[in-house]
Write a protein that holds these residues in place. Sequence first.
Motif, PDB file in Angstrom:
ATOM      1  N   GLU A   1     -21.593  36.142 -21.018  1.00 53.54           N
ATOM      2  CA  GLU A   1     -20.639  36.931 -21.809  1.00 53.54           C
ATOM      3  C   GLU A   1     -19.966  38.001 -20.961  1.00 53.54           C
ATOM      4  N   ALA A   2     -20.674  38.462 -19.922  1.00 48.58           N
ATOM      5  CA  ALA A   2     -20.119  39.501 -19.049  1.00 48.58           C
ATOM      6  C   ALA A   2     -19.288  38.913 -17.908  1.00 48.58           C
ATOM      7  N   GLY A   3     -19.188  37.580 -17.862  1.00 52.82           N
ATOM      8  CA  GLY A   3     -18.422  36.943 -16.804  1.00 52.82           C
ATOM      9  C   GLY A   3     -19.158  36.870 -15.489  1.00 52.82           C
ATOM     10  N   VAL A   4     -20.487  36.904 -15.544  1.00 52.36           N
ATOM     11  CA  VAL A   4     -21.326  36.844 -14.348  1.00 52.36           C
ATOM     12  C   VAL A   4     -22.159  35.571 -14.407  1.00 52.36           C
ATOM     13  N   GLU A   5     -22.225  34.835 -13.307  1.00 51.25           N
ATOM     14  CA  GLU A   5     -23.071  33.642 -13.261  1.00 51.25           C
ATOM     15  C   GLU A   5     -24.467  34.039 -12.815  1.00 51.25           C
ATOM     16  N   LEU A   6     -25.446  33.664 -13.595  1.00 52.02           N
ATOM     17  CA  LEU A   6     -26.848  33.949 -13.272  1.00 52.02           C
ATOM     18  C   LEU A   6     -27.628  32.649 -13.429  1.00 52.02           C
ATOM     19  N   THR A   7     -28.169  32.150 -12.342  1.00 49.12           N
ATOM     20  CA  THR A   7     -28.840  30.850 -12.345  1.00 49.12           C
ATOM     21  C   THR A   7     -30.338  31.006 -12.105  1.00 49.12           C
ATOM     22  N   LEU A   8     -31.076  29.911 -12.333  1.00 49.57           N
ATOM     23  CA  LEU A   8     -32.505  29.914 -12.033  1.00 49.57           C
ATOM     24  C   LEU A   8     -32.742  30.059 -10.536  1.00 49.57           C
ATOM     25  N   ASP A   9     -31.813  29.579  -9.724  1.00 49.78           N
ATOM     26  CA  ASP A   9     -31.948  29.761  -8.277  1.00 49.78           C
ATOM     27  C   ASP A   9     -31.872  31.242  -7.908  1.00 49.78           C
ATOM     28  N   MET A  10     -30.992  31.975  -8.569  1.00 53.55           N
ATOM     29  CA  MET A  10     -30.893  33.416  -8.335  1.00 53.55           C
ATOM     30  C   MET A  10     -32.178  34.106  -8.773  1.00 53.55           C
ATOM     31  N   LEU A  11     -32.743  33.652  -9.886  1.00 52.43           N
ATOM     32  CA  LEU A  11     -34.013  34.206 -10.348  1.00 52.43           C
ATOM     33  C   LEU A  11     -35.086  34.018  -9.286  1.00 52.43           C
ATOM     34  N   ASN A  12     -35.164  32.825  -8.701  1.00 54.94           N
ATOM     35  CA  ASN A  12     -36.168  32.575  -7.669  1.00 54.94           C
ATOM     36  C   ASN A  12     -35.912  33.387  -6.411  1.00 54.94           C
ATOM     37  N   GLU A  13     -34.650  33.602  -6.076  1.00 51.92           N
ATOM     38  CA  GLU A  13     -34.328  34.423  -4.901  1.00 51.92           C
ATOM     39  C   GLU A  13     -34.861  35.835  -5.071  1.00 51.92           C
ATOM     40  N   VAL A  14     -34.647  36.405  -6.253  1.00 49.00           N
ATOM     41  CA  VAL A  14     -35.124  37.762  -6.514  1.00 49.00           C
ATOM     42  C   VAL A  14     -36.644  37.783  -6.587  1.00 49.00           C
ATOM     43  N   SER A  15     -37.225  36.769  -7.244  1.00 48.93           N
ATOM     44  CA  SER A  15     -38.679  36.706  -7.365  1.00 48.93           C
ATOM     45  C   SER A  15     -39.359  36.631  -6.005  1.00 48.93           C
ATOM     46  N   ALA A  16     -38.733  35.936  -5.059  1.00 54.36           N
ATOM     47  CA  ALA A  16     -39.343  35.722  -3.748  1.00 54.36           C
ATOM     48  C   ALA A  16     -39.514  37.015  -2.952  1.00 54.36           C
ATOM     49  N   VAL A  17     -38.725  38.036  -3.269  1.00 49.29           N
ATOM     50  CA  VAL A  17     -38.789  39.282  -2.489  1.00 49.29           C
ATOM     51  C   VAL A  17     -39.256  40.480  -3.302  1.00 49.29           C
ATOM     52  N   THR A  18     -39.540  40.270  -4.604  1.00 54.06           N
ATOM     53  CA  THR A  18     -39.895  41.382  -5.485  1.00 54.06           C
ATOM     54  C   THR A  18     -41.377  41.341  -5.826  1.00 54.06           C
ATOM     55  N   PRO A  19     -42.128  42.398  -5.524  1.00 55.40           N
ATOM     56  CA  PRO A  19     -43.561  42.396  -5.841  1.00 55.40           C
ATOM     57  C   PRO A  19     -43.816  42.576  -7.331  1.00 55.40           C
ATOM     58  N   ASN A  20     -44.878  41.972  -7.805  1.00 54.10           N
ATOM     59  CA  ASN A  20     -45.313  42.142  -9.194  1.00 54.10           C
ATOM     60  C   ASN A  20     -46.209  43.376  -9.259  1.00 54.10           C
ATOM     61  N   LEU A  21     -45.745  44.421  -9.938  1.00 59.68           N
ATOM     62  CA  LEU A  21     -46.427  45.714  -9.939  1.00 59.68           C
ATOM     63  C   LEU A  21     -47.212  45.988 -11.213  1.00 59.68           C
ATOM     64  N   CYS A  22     -46.903  45.277 -12.294  1.00 62.64           N
ATOM     65  CA  CYS A  22     -47.539  45.562 -13.588  1.00 62.64           C
ATOM     66  C   CYS A  22     -48.083  44.282 -14.209  1.00 62.64           C
ATOM     67  N   ARG A  23     -49.230  44.404 -14.842  1.00 61.42           N
ATOM     68  CA  ARG A  23     -49.777  43.292 -15.629  1.00 61.42           C
ATOM     69  C   ARG A  23     -50.259  43.868 -16.951  1.00 61.42           C
ATOM     70  N   LEU A  24     -49.391  43.739 -17.920  1.00 65.97           N
ATOM     71  CA  LEU A  24     -49.669  44.261 -19.248  1.00 65.97           C
ATOM     72  C   LEU A  24     -50.054  43.134 -20.191  1.00 65.97           C
ATOM     73  N   ALA A  25     -50.532  43.505 -21.386  1.00 68.82           N
ATOM     74  CA  ALA A  25     -50.851  42.494 -22.394  1.00 68.82           C
ATOM     75  C   ALA A  25     -49.661  41.534 -22.499  1.00 68.82           C
ATOM     76  N   PRO A  26     -49.921  40.216 -22.522  1.00 70.66           N
ATOM     77  CA  PRO A  26     -51.171  39.554 -22.906  1.00 70.66           C
ATOM     78  C   PRO A  26     -52.151  39.270 -21.778  1.00 70.66           C
ATOM     79  N   VAL A  27     -51.864  39.675 -20.542  1.00 75.07           N
ATOM     80  CA  VAL A  27     -52.745  39.313 -19.428  1.00 75.07           C
ATOM     81  C   VAL A  27     -53.719  40.432 -19.071  1.00 75.07           C
ATOM     82  N   SER A  28     -53.698  41.528 -19.812  1.00 70.76           N
ATOM     83  CA  SER A  28     -54.634  42.625 -19.579  1.00 70.76           C
ATOM     84  C   SER A  28     -54.773  43.419 -20.863  1.00 70.76           C
ATOM     85  N   ALA A  29     -55.605  44.444 -20.805  1.00 70.49           N
ATOM     86  CA  ALA A  29     -55.776  45.327 -21.963  1.00 70.49           C
ATOM     87  C   ALA A  29     -54.829  46.512 -21.900  1.00 70.49           C
TER      88      ALA A  29
END
Length: 556
Positions: A284-312
């Motif tokens: 809607e904003a005129g920006v293309e966002l693909t699953l490949d872009m998601l993986n690119e960001v995921s590959a360099v971004t650390p996971n810092l939080c683990r909240l419910a449902p995977v923790s208390a």
Amino acid sequence: MRSDAVKKGIERAPHRSLFKSMGFIDEELERPLIGIVVAKSEIVPGHIHLDKVAKAVADGVRLAGGTPIEFPVIGVCDGIAMGHEGMRYSLVTRELIADSIECMVMAHAFDAVVYVPNCDKIIPGMLMAAARLNVPSVFVSGGPMLAGRHSNAQGTRAVSLTTMFEAVGAVGAGKMSEEELDQLENEACPGCGSCSGMFTANSMNCVTEALGMGLPGNGTIPAVYAERIRLAKQAGMQVLKVLKENLKPRDIMTKTAFRNALALDMALGCSTNTALHLPAIAHEAGVELTLDMLNEVSAVTPNLCRLAPVSATHIEDLYAAGGVQAVLKELASKKLIDINARTVYGTLKDAIAKAYNRNPQVIRPADNPYSATGGLVALRGNLAPDGCIVKKSAVAPNMLKHSGPARVFDKEEDAFSAIMEGRIKAGDVVVIRYEGPRGGPGMKEMLAPTAALAGRGLDDKVALITDGRFSGATKGAAIGHVSPEAAEGGPIGLLKEGDIIQIDIEGGTLSVQLSDAELAQRRAQWKPLPPKVTHGYLARYARQVSSAASGAIFKE
């Protein structure tokens, strides 16, 4: 001002008479008309209190010299809709919400809009509308629910809606009594707000901050805190500043903003539904966002939080630890976000200026993450040529790579029955198909079967794949959005009982151990199931909707 079209000049005297029939006076009509679109209803816990939030927004608008005018939108409670025919009507409301807001804003010529959402489809539907309309806008959500507290012989623990769904499986497996289930029922959801873990609603409210459309605190200030009301007043005031600057949503929701949103998503370990909604909002904003872009960001971004449902740990704990701003500051320390990105109040640099990590146990420092890569991963392979999505941060380490026989079901209810009856065994891969955007229709969430697996102690022994989707409250090796879906002739529709499914989350693949020749032979013999719904909105939706890989948007 846009509203001059309905209030200025002799020819608009009839229009003014209608305003005056509602009690408006000339002084109010001389000011900017600010729409307040609010999802208040009496059927959604996240919406039950939105009248108070909307009133606070209106107070802020008046304080800043505008005239607030409220109008409603619909909203489905995914929890109440879960596990029955009602879940087909959840995702489909996203388009209805966006379309109805477009109609209301354009028909009544509002100068600016404050959006007051909460819960799963309402937030992305409103963000889609804001991007489409490109009228000065500010978002302020209703905020998260507090976690419940449950005590038994093992002690006291924080609980949430996830606990309830998993408890159903535990009772079925004889691991919990019905008496304790009844006790939990009265404790898990203690009051108003979006359900208390990093589920879809809270994921999207947090992402709204990173997109720049919500004020700091939008995603984490609990619903019952007075600070939430103060934030709503500030949002009402801020929209007049945004209007004065003529700062529009598409000035804010740029490709940079979406990359920032993805980075926050990966750091927080958000719901897999964000991978469905962010591409739709970007479209809607005129920006293309693909699953490949998601993986690119995921590959360099650390996971810092683990909240419910995977923790208390719950959203209230993230709030106390510094909120989204503290997470963004950790990411900024590694130059993983662009802090110069514009927001409705300045830049992300302004948001994080005074932020700090108050609890490294809740928000891991960027130098000491849970994992070096993000919480979501897109997989591809001969079973998902166009991709699928998994919440890696919610998968047990031993299930990151798994191979097992397919247990194939053409609808969710049959799979759930098989789980509850003990017919699913360790090592199996449960396949639920014909539940995609078109085949569902409506792409039902699969919280009931995944929670039943968890409740029976199988979430680290059994994988589940589907062309449908999962609640943010899901944990385990749950792989959704498999595309193309079965109803479109995707490979998931060609599977047979016992086929060996191979999952490699670290390697980014989802495959079935079949040759290309065998797949081609099965495709030649394949016949789709008859449509599950042949009339009404769901039938129209099925004809119009595109693949989950592109956000399940409507076809052009």
